[in-house]
Design a protein around this motif. Structure first.
Motif, PDB file in Angstrom:
ATOM      1  N   ASP A 101       0.800  -1.104   0.001  1.00 32.10           N
ATOM      2  CA  ASP A 101      -0.027  -0.219  -0.097  1.00 32.10           C
ATOM      3  C   ASP A 101       0.815   1.021   0.214  1.00 32.10           C
ATOM      4  O   ASP A 101       0.599   2.200  -0.814  1.00 32.10           O
ATOM      5  N   LYS A 102       2.143   1.225   0.638  1.00 34.65           N
ATOM      6  CA  LYS A 102       3.002   2.362   0.803  1.00 34.65           C
ATOM      7  C   LYS A 102       3.581   2.422  -0.496  1.00 34.65           C
ATOM      8  O   LYS A 102       3.882   3.747  -0.875  1.00 34.65           O
ATOM      9  N   LYS A 103       4.071   1.578  -1.264  1.00 32.17           N
ATOM     10  CA  LYS A 103       4.641   1.690  -2.350  1.00 32.17           C
ATOM     11  C   LYS A 103       3.777   1.897  -3.622  1.00 32.17           C
ATOM     12  O   LYS A 103       4.311   2.180  -4.790  1.00 32.17           O
ATOM     13  N   ALA A 104       2.374   1.958  -3.358  1.00 27.91           N
ATOM     14  CA  ALA A 104       1.600   1.886  -4.552  1.00 27.91           C
ATOM     15  C   ALA A 104       1.720   3.316  -5.385  1.00 27.91           C
ATOM     16  O   ALA A 104       1.631   2.942  -6.616  1.00 27.91           O
ATOM     17  N   ASP A 105       1.914   4.271  -5.191  1.00 30.04           N
ATOM     18  CA  ASP A 105       2.041   5.520  -5.750  1.00 30.04           C
ATOM     19  C   ASP A 105       3.443   5.184  -6.665  1.00 30.04           C
ATOM     20  O   ASP A 105       3.276   5.672  -7.956  1.00 30.04           O
ATOM     21  N   ALA A 157       2.561   2.702  -9.249  1.00 34.29           N
ATOM     22  CA  ALA A 157       1.542   3.497 -10.303  1.00 34.29           C
ATOM     23  C   ALA A 157       2.018   4.074 -11.332  1.00 34.29           C
ATOM     24  O   ALA A 157       1.818   3.967 -12.576  1.00 34.29           O
ATOM     25  N   LEU A 158       3.405   4.634 -11.325  1.00 34.53           N
ATOM     26  CA  LEU A 158       3.920   5.247 -12.607  1.00 34.53           C
ATOM     27  C   LEU A 158       4.671   4.080 -13.455  1.00 34.53           C
ATOM     28  O   LEU A 158       4.533   4.110 -14.609  1.00 34.53           O
ATOM     29  N   TYR A 159       5.194   3.181 -12.854  1.00 37.10           N
ATOM     30  CA  TYR A 159       5.609   1.970 -13.664  1.00 37.10           C
ATOM     31  C   TYR A 159       4.397   1.218 -14.479  1.00 37.10           C
ATOM     32  O   TYR A 159       4.429   0.714 -15.548  1.00 37.10           O
ATOM     33  N   ALA A 160       3.073   1.281 -13.873  1.00 33.20           N
ATOM     34  CA  ALA A 160       2.003   0.654 -14.253  1.00 33.20           C
ATOM     35  C   ALA A 160       1.745   1.184 -15.648  1.00 33.20           C
ATOM     36  O   ALA A 160       1.188   0.587 -16.632  1.00 33.20           O
ATOM     37  N   ARG A 161       1.791   2.795 -15.753  1.00 36.75           N
ATOM     38  CA  ARG A 161       1.186   3.216 -17.138  1.00 36.75           C
ATOM     39  C   ARG A 161       2.304   2.722 -18.193  1.00 36.75           C
ATOM     40  O   ARG A 161       1.788   2.437 -19.099  1.00 36.75           O
ATOM     41  N   ARG A 162       3.590   2.493 -17.925  1.00 34.34           N
ATOM     42  CA  ARG A 162       4.339   2.098 -19.016  1.00 34.34           C
ATOM     43  C   ARG A 162       4.239   0.401 -19.108  1.00 34.34           C
ATOM     44  O   ARG A 162       4.062   0.138 -20.432  1.00 34.34           O
ATOM     45  N   ASN A 163       3.964  -0.255 -18.083  1.00 35.06           N
ATOM     46  CA  ASN A 163       3.673  -1.615 -18.254  1.00 35.06           C
ATOM     47  C   ASN A 163       2.376  -1.874 -18.982  1.00 35.06           C
ATOM     48  O   ASN A 163       2.391  -2.802 -20.039  1.00 35.06           O
ATOM     49  N   TRP A 164       1.415  -1.268 -18.636  1.00 36.72           N
ATOM     50  CA  TRP A 164       0.191  -1.505 -19.439  1.00 36.72           C
ATOM     51  C   TRP A 164       0.213  -1.205 -21.009  1.00 36.72           C
ATOM     52  O   TRP A 164      -0.348  -1.807 -21.880  1.00 36.72           O
ATOM     53  N   GLY A 213      -1.656  -5.439 -12.235  1.00 42.65           N
ATOM     54  CA  GLY A 213      -2.065  -6.245 -13.287  1.00 42.65           C
ATOM     55  C   GLY A 213      -1.646  -6.090 -14.378  1.00 42.65           C
ATOM     56  O   GLY A 213      -2.073  -6.590 -15.281  1.00 42.65           O
ATOM     57  N   TYR A 214      -0.354  -5.725 -14.879  1.00 43.09           N
ATOM     58  CA  TYR A 214       0.127  -5.621 -16.103  1.00 43.09           C
ATOM     59  C   TYR A 214       0.181  -6.870 -16.752  1.00 43.09           C
ATOM     60  O   TYR A 214       0.000  -7.111 -18.096  1.00 43.09           O
ATOM     61  N   GLN A 262      -2.866  -1.194  -4.638  1.00 42.97           N
ATOM     62  CA  GLN A 262      -2.215  -1.836  -6.090  1.00 42.97           C
ATOM     63  C   GLN A 262      -3.332  -2.034  -6.816  1.00 42.97           C
ATOM     64  O   GLN A 262      -3.431  -1.873  -8.112  1.00 42.97           O
ATOM     65  N   LEU A 263      -4.658  -2.684  -6.220  1.00 47.55           N
ATOM     66  CA  LEU A 263      -5.637  -3.133  -6.910  1.00 47.55           C
ATOM     67  C   LEU A 263      -6.375  -1.881  -7.465  1.00 47.55           C
ATOM     68  O   LEU A 263      -6.845  -1.834  -8.594  1.00 47.55           O
ATOM     69  N   ALA A 264      -6.309  -0.637  -6.616  1.00 46.08           N
ATOM     70  CA  ALA A 264      -7.068   0.557  -7.311  1.00 46.08           C
ATOM     71  C   ALA A 264      -6.312   0.887  -8.553  1.00 46.08           C
ATOM     72  O   ALA A 264      -6.691   1.612  -9.451  1.00 46.08           O
ATOM     73  N   THR A 265      -5.004   0.995  -8.480  1.00 48.33           N
ATOM     74  CA  THR A 265      -4.054   1.326  -9.786  1.00 48.33           C
ATOM     75  C   THR A 265      -4.497   0.400 -10.960  1.00 48.33           C
ATOM     76  O   THR A 265      -4.743   0.889 -12.145  1.00 48.33           O
ATOM     77  N   ALA A 266      -4.622  -0.870 -10.598  1.00 50.53           N
ATOM     78  CA  ALA A 266      -5.054  -1.781 -11.499  1.00 50.53           C
ATOM     79  C   ALA A 266      -6.264  -1.397 -12.255  1.00 50.53           C
ATOM     80  O   ALA A 266      -6.504  -1.417 -13.631  1.00 50.53           O
ATOM     81  N   ARG A 267      -7.287  -1.099 -11.374  1.00 52.49           N
ATOM     82  CA  ARG A 267      -8.691  -0.700 -11.806  1.00 52.49           C
ATOM     83  C   ARG A 267      -8.631   0.549 -12.707  1.00 52.49           C
ATOM     84  O   ARG A 267      -9.159   0.714 -13.708  1.00 52.49           O
TER      85      ARG A 267
END
Length: 263
Positions: free
Chosen positions: A17-21, A24-31, A68-69, A90-95
Protein backbone atom coordinates in the motif's frame (compact mmCIF):
# COMPACT_ATOMS: atom_id res chain seq x y z
CA UNK A 1 17.34 -12.26 9.39
CA UNK A 2 13.92 -13.71 10.00
CA UNK A 3 10.28 -12.95 10.42
CA UNK A 4 7.04 -14.14 11.97
CA UNK A 5 5.14 -15.99 9.25
CA UNK A 6 1.90 -15.40 11.18
CA UNK A 7 2.24 -11.65 10.64
CA UNK A 8 3.73 -11.41 7.16
CA UNK A 9 0.45 -11.00 5.24
CA UNK A 10 -0.46 -7.79 7.08
CA UNK A 11 3.13 -6.54 6.98
CA UNK A 12 3.38 -7.05 3.24
CA UNK A 13 -0.02 -5.50 2.57
CA UNK A 14 1.10 -2.37 4.42
CA UNK A 15 4.37 -2.31 2.48
CA UNK A 16 2.66 -2.52 -0.91
CA UNK A 17 0.00 0.00 0.00
CA UNK A 18 2.90 2.33 0.82
CA UNK A 19 4.67 1.57 -2.48
CA UNK A 20 1.51 1.89 -4.59
CA UNK A 21 2.06 5.47 -5.76
CA UNK A 22 5.58 4.66 -6.94
CA UNK A 23 4.44 1.56 -8.80
CA UNK A 24 1.52 3.39 -10.37
CA UNK A 25 4.12 5.23 -12.48
CA UNK A 26 5.52 1.94 -13.74
CA UNK A 27 2.00 0.64 -14.35
CA UNK A 28 1.39 3.25 -17.05
CA UNK A 29 4.43 2.05 -18.98
CA UNK A 30 3.81 -1.65 -18.41
CA UNK A 31 0.14 -1.58 -19.40
CA UNK A 32 1.04 0.26 -22.62
CA UNK A 33 3.67 -2.32 -23.54
CA UNK A 34 2.84 -4.66 -26.40
CA UNK A 35 5.17 -7.57 -25.73
CA UNK A 36 5.32 -9.95 -22.76
CA UNK A 37 8.64 -9.91 -20.91
CA UNK A 38 10.00 -11.03 -17.55
CA UNK A 39 11.79 -9.55 -14.59
CA UNK A 40 14.39 -6.89 -13.99
CA UNK A 41 16.03 -7.36 -17.38
CA UNK A 42 12.81 -7.47 -19.44
CA UNK A 43 13.68 -10.81 -20.99
CA UNK A 44 11.16 -11.44 -23.80
CA UNK A 45 8.72 -14.30 -23.47
CA UNK A 46 9.77 -15.21 -27.02
CA UNK A 47 13.22 -16.06 -25.60
CA UNK A 48 12.18 -18.10 -22.56
CA UNK A 49 8.88 -19.61 -23.82
CA UNK A 50 7.46 -20.44 -20.40
CA UNK A 51 3.80 -19.65 -21.14
CA UNK A 52 1.48 -21.98 -23.06
CA UNK A 53 1.79 -21.55 -26.81
CA UNK A 54 -1.98 -21.06 -27.02
CA UNK A 55 -3.25 -18.32 -24.71
CA UNK A 56 -6.56 -17.54 -26.37
CA UNK A 57 -9.49 -18.94 -24.43
CA UNK A 58 -7.56 -20.16 -21.37
CA UNK A 59 -8.42 -19.26 -17.78
CA UNK A 60 -5.57 -17.61 -15.87
CA UNK A 61 -5.08 -16.60 -12.24
CA UNK A 62 -2.31 -14.11 -11.45
CA UNK A 63 -1.22 -14.58 -7.84
CA UNK A 64 0.02 -11.31 -6.39
CA UNK A 65 -0.93 -9.32 -9.47
CA UNK A 66 0.00 -5.86 -8.17
CA UNK A 67 -1.04 -3.38 -10.84
CA UNK A 68 -2.22 -6.19 -13.12
CA UNK A 69 0.03 -5.59 -16.12
CA UNK A 70 0.79 -9.28 -16.73
CA UNK A 71 -2.92 -10.06 -16.67
CA UNK A 72 -3.42 -7.21 -19.16
CA UNK A 73 -0.85 -8.71 -21.53
CA UNK A 74 -2.55 -12.09 -21.33
CA UNK A 75 -6.04 -10.61 -21.78
CA UNK A 76 -4.95 -8.90 -24.98
CA UNK A 77 -3.98 -12.31 -26.30
CA UNK A 78 -7.42 -13.75 -25.63
CA UNK A 79 -6.88 -15.26 -22.18
CA UNK A 80 -9.42 -14.82 -19.37
CA UNK A 81 -7.34 -13.62 -16.39
CA UNK A 82 -8.31 -13.02 -12.78
CA UNK A 83 -5.90 -10.87 -10.75
CA UNK A 84 -5.47 -11.58 -7.03
CA UNK A 85 -3.61 -9.23 -4.69
CA UNK A 86 -3.61 -8.39 -1.00
CA UNK A 87 -3.02 -4.62 -1.47
CA UNK A 88 -6.15 -2.52 -2.05
CA UNK A 89 -4.08 0.40 -3.31
CA UNK A 90 -2.30 -1.74 -5.89
CA UNK A 91 -5.67 -3.06 -7.05
CA UNK A 92 -6.95 0.50 -7.26
CA UNK A 93 -4.14 1.25 -9.71
CA UNK A 94 -5.06 -1.85 -11.71
CA UNK A 95 -8.66 -0.65 -11.94
CA UNK A 96 -7.54 2.78 -13.15
CA UNK A 97 -5.43 1.13 -15.82
CA UNK A 98 -8.41 -0.95 -16.87
CA UNK A 99 -10.37 2.27 -17.37
CA UNK A 100 -7.56 3.89 -19.37
CA UNK A 101 -7.09 0.88 -21.64
CA UNK A 102 -10.74 -0.21 -21.73
CA UNK A 103 -9.70 -3.72 -20.80
CA UNK A 104 -11.70 -5.55 -18.15
CA UNK A 105 -10.95 -8.63 -16.09
CA UNK A 106 -11.85 -9.52 -12.48
CA UNK A 107 -9.66 -8.29 -9.62
CA UNK A 108 -9.89 -10.02 -6.24
CA UNK A 109 -8.51 -8.66 -3.00
CA UNK A 110 -7.00 -11.62 -1.16
CA UNK A 111 -3.73 -13.17 -0.13
CA UNK A 112 -2.48 -15.79 -2.57
CA UNK A 113 -2.18 -18.05 0.45
CA UNK A 114 -5.97 -18.20 0.71
CA UNK A 115 -7.80 -17.40 -2.53
CA UNK A 116 -11.63 -17.21 -2.48
CA UNK A 117 -12.05 -18.92 -5.86
CA UNK A 118 -13.25 -22.37 -6.84
CA UNK A 119 -11.13 -25.48 -7.16
CA UNK A 120 -9.84 -26.51 -10.60
CA UNK A 121 -11.02 -23.30 -12.26
CA UNK A 122 -7.85 -22.29 -14.13
CA UNK A 123 -5.51 -23.55 -16.84
CA UNK A 124 -2.59 -21.29 -15.88
CA UNK A 125 -1.36 -19.74 -12.63
CA UNK A 126 1.32 -17.08 -12.94
CA UNK A 127 3.34 -14.89 -10.59
CA UNK A 128 6.15 -12.42 -11.28
CA UNK A 129 7.53 -11.20 -7.94
CA UNK A 130 4.04 -11.48 -6.45
CA UNK A 131 3.13 -14.55 -4.43
CA UNK A 132 6.42 -16.02 -5.60
CA UNK A 133 8.37 -13.65 -3.34
CA UNK A 134 5.94 -12.29 -0.75
CA UNK A 135 3.88 -15.35 0.27
CA UNK A 136 4.68 -18.52 2.17
CA UNK A 137 5.58 -21.11 -0.50
CA UNK A 138 4.00 -23.97 1.43
CA UNK A 139 0.67 -22.14 1.31
CA UNK A 140 0.55 -20.30 -2.01
CA UNK A 141 1.93 -23.21 -4.05
CA UNK A 142 -0.71 -25.48 -2.52
CA UNK A 143 -3.35 -22.88 -3.44
CA UNK A 144 -2.06 -22.79 -7.00
CA UNK A 145 -2.40 -26.56 -7.12
CA UNK A 146 -5.96 -26.35 -5.84
CA UNK A 147 -6.94 -23.67 -8.33
CA UNK A 148 -5.49 -25.39 -11.39
CA UNK A 149 -7.15 -28.03 -13.51
CA UNK A 150 -5.25 -31.29 -14.16
CA UNK A 151 -2.35 -30.52 -16.51
CA UNK A 152 -2.68 -26.83 -15.64
CA UNK A 153 0.58 -24.90 -15.66
CA UNK A 154 2.25 -22.87 -12.91
CA UNK A 155 4.81 -20.27 -14.00
CA UNK A 156 6.55 -18.02 -11.49
CA UNK A 157 9.57 -15.73 -11.41
CA UNK A 158 11.49 -14.81 -8.28
CA UNK A 159 14.99 -13.88 -7.16
CA UNK A 160 17.62 -16.51 -7.92
CA UNK A 161 18.92 -18.40 -4.93
CA UNK A 162 22.48 -17.38 -5.78
CA UNK A 163 21.62 -13.69 -5.82
CA UNK A 164 20.13 -13.93 -2.34
CA UNK A 165 23.24 -15.72 -1.09
CA UNK A 166 25.46 -12.89 -2.39
CA UNK A 167 23.18 -9.95 -1.54
CA UNK A 168 24.32 -7.25 0.87
CA UNK A 169 22.41 -6.38 4.03
CA UNK A 170 20.76 -3.29 2.50
CA UNK A 171 19.30 -2.67 -0.93
CA UNK A 172 21.41 0.40 -1.69
CA UNK A 173 24.66 -1.57 -1.79
CA UNK A 174 25.54 -3.57 -4.91
CA UNK A 175 25.54 -7.33 -4.70
CA UNK A 176 28.87 -8.98 -3.92
CA UNK A 177 30.81 -11.71 -5.72
CA UNK A 178 31.23 -13.82 -2.59
CA UNK A 179 28.70 -15.75 -0.52
CA UNK A 180 27.26 -13.72 2.35
CA UNK A 181 24.88 -16.19 4.00
CA UNK A 182 23.94 -19.83 4.33
CA UNK A 183 22.27 -21.80 1.56
CA UNK A 184 20.65 -24.27 3.95
CA UNK A 185 17.75 -23.01 6.02
CA UNK A 186 16.60 -20.32 3.55
CA UNK A 187 12.94 -19.40 3.99
CA UNK A 188 11.60 -16.28 5.72
CA UNK A 189 13.74 -13.21 5.08
CA UNK A 190 13.58 -9.63 6.30
CA UNK A 191 15.91 -6.76 5.43
CA UNK A 192 16.90 -3.95 7.82
CA UNK A 193 16.01 -1.19 5.33
CA UNK A 194 12.55 -2.47 4.28
CA UNK A 195 9.38 -3.28 6.20
CA UNK A 196 8.48 -6.43 4.32
CA UNK A 197 8.82 -10.18 4.63
CA UNK A 198 10.21 -12.16 1.69
CA UNK A 199 10.42 -15.89 1.14
CA UNK A 200 13.44 -17.55 -0.48
CA UNK A 201 13.96 -21.30 -0.85
CA UNK A 202 16.94 -23.26 -2.04
CA UNK A 203 16.36 -25.38 -5.12
CA UNK A 204 15.87 -28.63 -3.23
CA UNK A 205 13.17 -27.08 -1.06
CA UNK A 206 11.42 -25.60 -4.11
CA UNK A 207 11.35 -29.04 -5.71
CA UNK A 208 9.92 -30.66 -2.60
CA UNK A 209 7.36 -27.86 -2.13
CA UNK A 210 6.14 -28.15 -5.71
CA UNK A 211 5.93 -31.93 -5.67
CA UNK A 212 4.10 -32.02 -2.35
CA UNK A 213 1.46 -29.75 -3.91
CA UNK A 214 0.98 -32.14 -6.83
CA UNK A 215 3.24 -30.57 -9.45
CA UNK A 216 5.64 -32.08 -11.93
CA UNK A 217 8.54 -29.71 -12.67
CA UNK A 218 8.93 -28.95 -16.36
CA UNK A 219 11.72 -26.38 -16.34
CA UNK A 220 13.90 -24.04 -14.31
CA UNK A 221 15.25 -21.09 -16.26
CA UNK A 222 18.04 -19.15 -14.58
CA UNK A 223 17.84 -15.69 -16.10
CA UNK A 224 20.94 -14.11 -17.61
CA UNK A 225 20.87 -10.38 -18.28
CA UNK A 226 21.00 -9.78 -22.04
CA UNK A 227 24.14 -8.21 -23.50
CA UNK A 228 22.06 -5.10 -24.26
CA UNK A 229 20.81 -4.72 -20.67
CA UNK A 230 21.86 -1.74 -18.57
CA UNK A 231 21.58 -1.08 -14.85
CA UNK A 232 18.09 -0.17 -13.63
CA UNK A 233 18.08 2.57 -10.95
CA UNK A 234 15.05 0.92 -9.34
CA UNK A 235 17.23 -2.06 -8.44
CA UNK A 236 20.59 -0.70 -7.26
CA UNK A 237 21.51 -3.96 -5.54
CA UNK A 238 22.15 -5.83 -8.79
CA UNK A 239 24.09 -4.71 -11.86
CA UNK A 240 23.71 -5.94 -15.41
CA UNK A 241 27.40 -6.88 -15.36
CA UNK A 242 26.85 -9.16 -12.33
CA UNK A 243 23.70 -10.65 -13.86
CA UNK A 244 25.49 -11.52 -17.07
CA UNK A 245 27.84 -13.75 -15.06
CA UNK A 246 25.44 -15.25 -12.50
CA UNK A 247 21.65 -15.72 -12.31
CA UNK A 248 19.81 -12.89 -10.59
CA UNK A 249 16.35 -14.32 -11.29
CA UNK A 250 14.80 -17.70 -11.98
CA UNK A 251 11.58 -18.86 -13.61
CA UNK A 252 10.02 -22.13 -12.49
CA UNK A 253 7.60 -23.96 -14.77
CA UNK A 254 5.49 -26.80 -13.34
CA UNK A 255 2.45 -28.79 -14.34
CA UNK A 256 -0.32 -30.03 -12.09
CA UNK A 257 -0.18 -33.82 -12.11
CA UNK A 258 -3.31 -35.95 -12.28
CA UNK A 259 -2.41 -37.57 -8.95
CA UNK A 260 -2.03 -35.00 -6.17
CA UNK A 261 0.37 -35.34 -3.28
CA UNK A 262 3.05 -37.51 -4.84
CA UNK A 263 6.61 -37.43 -3.62
Amino acid sequence: MGGDSGEHVAVNQALWDKKADEYALYARRNWAQAEIDWGIWSVPEADVRVLPAQLSGIDVVELGCGTGYISSWLARRGARPVGVDVSPRQLATARRMQDVHELRFPLVRASAERVPLADARFDLAVSEYGASLWCDPRLWVAEAGRLLRPRGRLVFLTNAALMYLCAQETNDIAIDTVLKRDYFGMRTITWPDEDGVEFHLNHGDWIRTLRSAGFDILDLIEIRAPDSASDDPRFPWVSAEWARRWPSEEIWVAEKARIIGRG
